[in-house]
Scaffold this active site. Sequence first.
Site, PDB file in Angstrom:
ATOM      1  N   GLU A   1       0.849  -1.194   0.000  1.00 25.79           N
ATOM      2  CA  GLU A   1       0.000   0.000   0.000  1.00 25.79           C
ATOM      3  C   GLU A   1       0.881   1.239   0.000  1.00 25.79           C
ATOM      4  OE1 GLU A   1      -3.684   0.853   1.622  1.00 25.79           O
ATOM      5  OE2 GLU A   1      -3.760  -1.070   2.707  1.00 25.79           O
TER       6      GLU A   1
ATOM      7  N   ASP B   1       9.037   5.863  -7.679  1.00 25.23           N
ATOM      8  CA  ASP B   1       7.750   6.511  -7.509  1.00 25.23           C
ATOM      9  C   ASP B   1       7.848   7.864  -8.192  1.00 25.23           C
ATOM     10  OD1 ASP B   1       5.127   6.138  -6.473  1.00 25.23           O
ATOM     11  OD2 ASP B   1       5.509   7.747  -5.059  1.00 25.23           O
TER      12      ASP B   1
HETATM   13  P1  IMP Z   1       4.306   5.633 -11.263  1.00 24.74           P
HETATM   14  O1  IMP Z   1       5.670   6.133 -11.012  1.00 24.74           O
HETATM   15  O2  IMP Z   1       4.288   4.545 -12.301  1.00 24.74           O
HETATM   16  O3  IMP Z   1       3.584   5.291  -9.995  1.00 24.74           O
HETATM   17  O4  IMP Z   1       3.514   6.820 -11.949  1.00 24.74           O
HETATM   18  C1  IMP Z   1       2.802   7.770 -11.260  1.00 24.74           C
HETATM   19  C2  IMP Z   1       1.962   8.622 -12.179  1.00 24.74           C
HETATM   20  O5  IMP Z   1       2.628   9.871 -12.369  1.00 24.74           O
HETATM   21  C3  IMP Z   1       1.708   8.087 -13.569  1.00 24.74           C
HETATM   22  O6  IMP Z   1       0.583   7.269 -13.620  1.00 24.74           O
HETATM   23  C4  IMP Z   1       1.470   9.364 -14.354  1.00 24.74           C
HETATM   24  O7  IMP Z   1       0.173   9.815 -14.157  1.00 24.74           O
HETATM   25  C5  IMP Z   1       2.422  10.331 -13.667  1.00 24.74           C
HETATM   26  N1  IMP Z   1       3.728  10.341 -14.344  1.00 24.74           N
HETATM   27  C6  IMP Z   1       4.926   9.938 -13.852  1.00 24.74           C
HETATM   28  N2  IMP Z   1       5.906  10.107 -14.751  1.00 24.74           N
HETATM   29  C7  IMP Z   1       5.303  10.622 -15.848  1.00 24.74           C
HETATM   30  C8  IMP Z   1       5.798  11.017 -17.134  1.00 24.74           C
HETATM   31  O8  IMP Z   1       6.993  10.900 -17.487  1.00 24.74           O
HETATM   32  N3  IMP Z   1       4.867  11.488 -17.989  1.00 24.74           N
HETATM   33  C9  IMP Z   1       3.570  11.632 -17.670  1.00 24.74           C
HETATM   34  N4  IMP Z   1       3.051  11.283 -16.516  1.00 24.74           N
HETATM   35  C10 IMP Z   1       3.921  10.777 -15.587  1.00 24.74           C
END
Ligand code: IMP
Length: 200
Positions: free
Chosen positions: A44, A75
């Site tokens: 979580e 993250d």
């Molecule tokens: P995670 O790191 O995969 O948990 O991504 C978190 C969220 O942040 C993603 O689902 C996107 O909505 C946003 N995000 C993170 N990096 C990018 C990027 O390079 N482009 C666009 N959105 C991003």
Amino acid sequence: MTQIIYLASGNAHKLHELQTALDSAGLSVTVLGPNKIGGMPEVEETGSTFEANSLLKAHGLRDVGPADGWYLADDSGIEIDALDGRPGVISARYAGEPCDDERNNDKVLQEMEGVPDGQRACRFRCVLALVGQGIEETFSGACEGVLLHERKGDGGFGYDPLFLPNESEHTFAEIGLDEKAKISHRARALTKLIDWIKNR
Ligand code: IMP
């Protein structure tokens, strides 16, 4: 001796990107997915920072893996100054579950309606957490830009069509992966990780 890094993500693209970057740096490190050690356990993301959440995921995988491995988790998200840093750590699910990029972008645009140019600063941020064998390190990268009034470009994912980096005339949804890899938050965090491994 080859060091193994278990990546706390089932995303084959992220694994390939990391392995390629480590290989290019001449480092003897093999990246394996969580499927090699029974899968990614349910973690979580209760932290209020990217650091905390990346560490939660890295420790979650370490708890089910071999003691001699390293465990890496990331993250990331977008912080918008005019929204007091939101969506931040809840970027992926900003408009609620299930995660949907289009709904997230619509929500941000709605909240930013009427906010003038000059007050639309934002940044993508990425934190990589590396744990295992007594190590606990985080590496942070950011890419500064502005949030547009409407979507521009068809490529990328997430908030890419709304994000105009200060270092380019094109949104993240308009630039190629090569250009994004030079300036992105993820690339910058990765560079710090690689420098740390090199200097160990
Ligand atoms: P995670 O790191 O995969 O948990 O991504 C978190 C969220 O942040 C993603 O689902 C996107 O909505 C946003 N995000 C993170 N990096 C990018 C990027 O390079 N482009 C666009 N959105 C991003």
